[in-house]
Design a protein around this motif. Structure first.
Motif, PDB file in Angstrom:
ATOM      1  N   ALA A  85       0.759  -1.225  -0.069  1.00  4.83           N
ATOM      2  CA  ALA A  85      -0.088   0.082   0.010  1.00  4.83           C
ATOM      3  C   ALA A  85       1.001   1.204   0.056  1.00  4.83           C
ATOM      4  O   ALA A  85       0.716   2.125  -0.657  1.00  4.83           O
ATOM      5  CB  ALA A  85      -0.937  -0.062   1.367  1.00  4.83           C
ATOM      6  N   PHE A  86       1.887   1.501   0.889  1.00  6.06           N
ATOM      7  CA  PHE A  86       2.776   2.456   0.885  1.00  6.06           C
ATOM      8  C   PHE A  86       3.539   2.524  -0.496  1.00  6.06           C
ATOM      9  O   PHE A  86       3.927   3.759  -0.640  1.00  6.06           O
ATOM     10  CB  PHE A  86       3.739   2.324   2.161  1.00  6.06           C
ATOM     11  N   LEU A  87       3.898   1.625  -1.148  1.00  2.00           N
ATOM     12  CA  LEU A  87       4.724   1.380  -2.311  1.00  2.00           C
ATOM     13  C   LEU A  87       3.856   2.111  -3.441  1.00  2.00           C
ATOM     14  O   LEU A  87       4.217   3.153  -3.951  1.00  2.00           O
ATOM     15  CB  LEU A  87       4.873   0.095  -2.649  1.00  2.00           C
ATOM     16  N   GLY A 140       3.205   5.933  -2.487  1.00  2.76           N
ATOM     17  CA  GLY A 140       4.208   6.614  -1.923  1.00  2.76           C
ATOM     18  C   GLY A 140       4.287   8.008  -2.740  1.00  2.76           C
ATOM     19  O   GLY A 140       4.455   9.220  -2.287  1.00  2.76           O
ATOM     20  N   SER A 141       3.918   7.899  -4.080  1.00  2.00           N
ATOM     21  CA  SER A 141       4.062   9.277  -5.047  1.00  2.00           C
ATOM     22  C   SER A 141       3.139  10.219  -4.366  1.00  2.00           C
ATOM     23  O   SER A 141       3.257  11.378  -4.501  1.00  2.00           O
ATOM     24  CB  SER A 141       4.039   8.879  -6.360  1.00  2.00           C
ATOM     25  N   GLY A 150       4.244  17.689  -0.288  1.00  2.00           N
ATOM     26  CA  GLY A 150       5.332  18.490  -0.674  1.00  2.00           C
ATOM     27  C   GLY A 150       6.556  17.918  -0.661  1.00  2.00           C
ATOM     28  O   GLY A 150       7.657  18.809  -0.367  1.00  2.00           O
ATOM     29  N   ILE A 151       6.902  16.767  -0.522  1.00  2.00           N
ATOM     30  CA  ILE A 151       8.116  16.166   0.084  1.00  2.00           C
ATOM     31  C   ILE A 151       9.075  15.947  -1.455  1.00  2.00           C
ATOM     32  O   ILE A 151       8.414  15.416  -2.326  1.00  2.00           O
ATOM     33  CB  ILE A 151       8.176  14.819   0.792  1.00  2.00           C
ATOM     34  N   SER A 152      10.047  16.289  -1.637  1.00  2.00           N
ATOM     35  CA  SER A 152      11.121  16.055  -2.645  1.00  2.00           C
ATOM     36  C   SER A 152      11.675  14.672  -2.593  1.00  2.00           C
ATOM     37  O   SER A 152      11.641  14.056  -1.376  1.00  2.00           O
ATOM     38  CB  SER A 152      11.991  17.051  -2.677  1.00  2.00           C
ATOM     39  N   ILE A 153      12.174  14.163  -3.791  1.00  2.00           N
ATOM     40  CA  ILE A 153      12.911  12.827  -3.617  1.00  2.00           C
ATOM     41  C   ILE A 153      14.247  12.979  -2.791  1.00  2.00           C
ATOM     42  O   ILE A 153      14.619  12.080  -1.888  1.00  2.00           O
ATOM     43  CB  ILE A 153      13.071  12.256  -5.158  1.00  2.00           C
ATOM     44  N   SER A 211       9.373   3.680  -4.566  1.00  2.00           N
ATOM     45  CA  SER A 211       8.371   4.003  -5.416  1.00  2.00           C
ATOM     46  C   SER A 211       8.565   5.565  -6.117  1.00  2.00           C
ATOM     47  O   SER A 211       8.439   5.414  -7.315  1.00  2.00           O
ATOM     48  CB  SER A 211       7.076   4.304  -4.675  1.00  2.00           C
ATOM     49  N   SER A 212       9.381   6.322  -5.333  1.00  2.00           N
ATOM     50  CA  SER A 212       9.244   7.796  -5.701  1.00  2.00           C
ATOM     51  C   SER A 212      10.555   7.671  -6.805  1.00  2.00           C
ATOM     52  O   SER A 212      10.376   8.393  -7.881  1.00  2.00           O
ATOM     53  CB  SER A 212       9.542   8.416  -4.542  1.00  2.00           C
TER      54      SER A 212
END
Length: 218
Positions: A60-62, A65-66, A73-76, A140-141
């Motif tokens: 689910a988090f995979l 994730g995006s 607003g989290i960057s890679i 994922s990201s």
């Protein structure tokens, strides 16, 4: 052919990255502490459910994730650095264990009295904890950032299969919890925990290095 190589690469990468972070040996010790009141059939059922729950949580988090990164607003690079710090911190806790017990007496008594321990504390936070969740979100990201089209699907499926393989390994380790405890003893379990802790620190530091490198490059 490249798709097949990418698929197998992500399966192997996921298994090799997740297993030290999940630490099934540590969960096996926890199972012996809180599952002594369960008969063998009930314990096996709890183990099976815990591994399925953990797989579901990580998948689910995979997949989300995006979306989570976009919403907050989290960057890679930021995610890689934060995830690396979390994984390294958990690794330090394994490498240099706290003399205090991992669970308070109240929490231990509550867990021992529960009829169903599969979701909590076995699946979460033991198997699918902050470190493993941070890892799959980072994967994922990274996939969505670097790839396009069908390759994204192939690599996501590779990670999902890798999660399933890691969960299967955890299932067999938890089933053999009593045998592992009797053969390894507390000293052997502690030695394995320290080795896994060192690997987690290496993984976490590499995540931070990759994040800083990408942040500077951008």
């Amino acid at each position: 052919m490249n798709f097949a190589a990418d698929f197998l690469g992500y399966v192997g990468l996921t298994v090799m990255t997740l297993l030290p972070i999940i630490n099934p040996v540590g969960t096996a010790v926890l199972l012996l502490a809180i599952g002594a009141h369960l008969d063998p059939v009930a314990r096996e059922r709890q183990i099976r459910k815990a591994c399925l729950y953990a797989s579901g949580i990580l998948i689910a988090f995979l997949l989300l994730g995006s979306l989570i990164m976009q919403v907050f607003g989290i960057s890679i690079p930021g995610l890689r650095i934060a995830g690396g710090l979390v994984i390294a911190f958990l690794g330090f806790r394994l490498l240099f264990p706290d003399p205090m017990p991992a669970m308070s007496p109240e929490a231990l008594h509550e867990a021992q009295s529960k009829a169903d321990i599969s979701f909590s504390p076995l699946a979460m936070p033991s198997l699918a904890g902050p470190g493993s969740i941070a890892t799959v979100i980072t994967m994922s990201s990274t996939i969505r950032h670097e790839e396009q089209g069908a390759r994204i699907v192939v690599e996501h499926v590779g990670v999902i299969i890798g999660i399933g393989v890691a969960a299967l390994v955890c299932y067999f380790v938890l089933r053999a919890a009593e045998q592992l405890s009797s053969k390894l003893g507390s000293a052997g379990v502690g030695a394995i925990a320290r080795i896994l802790g060192f690997l987690m620190i290496c993984i976490g530091v590499q995540f931070v290095i990759n994040g800083v490198r990408e942040l500077i490059g951008s």
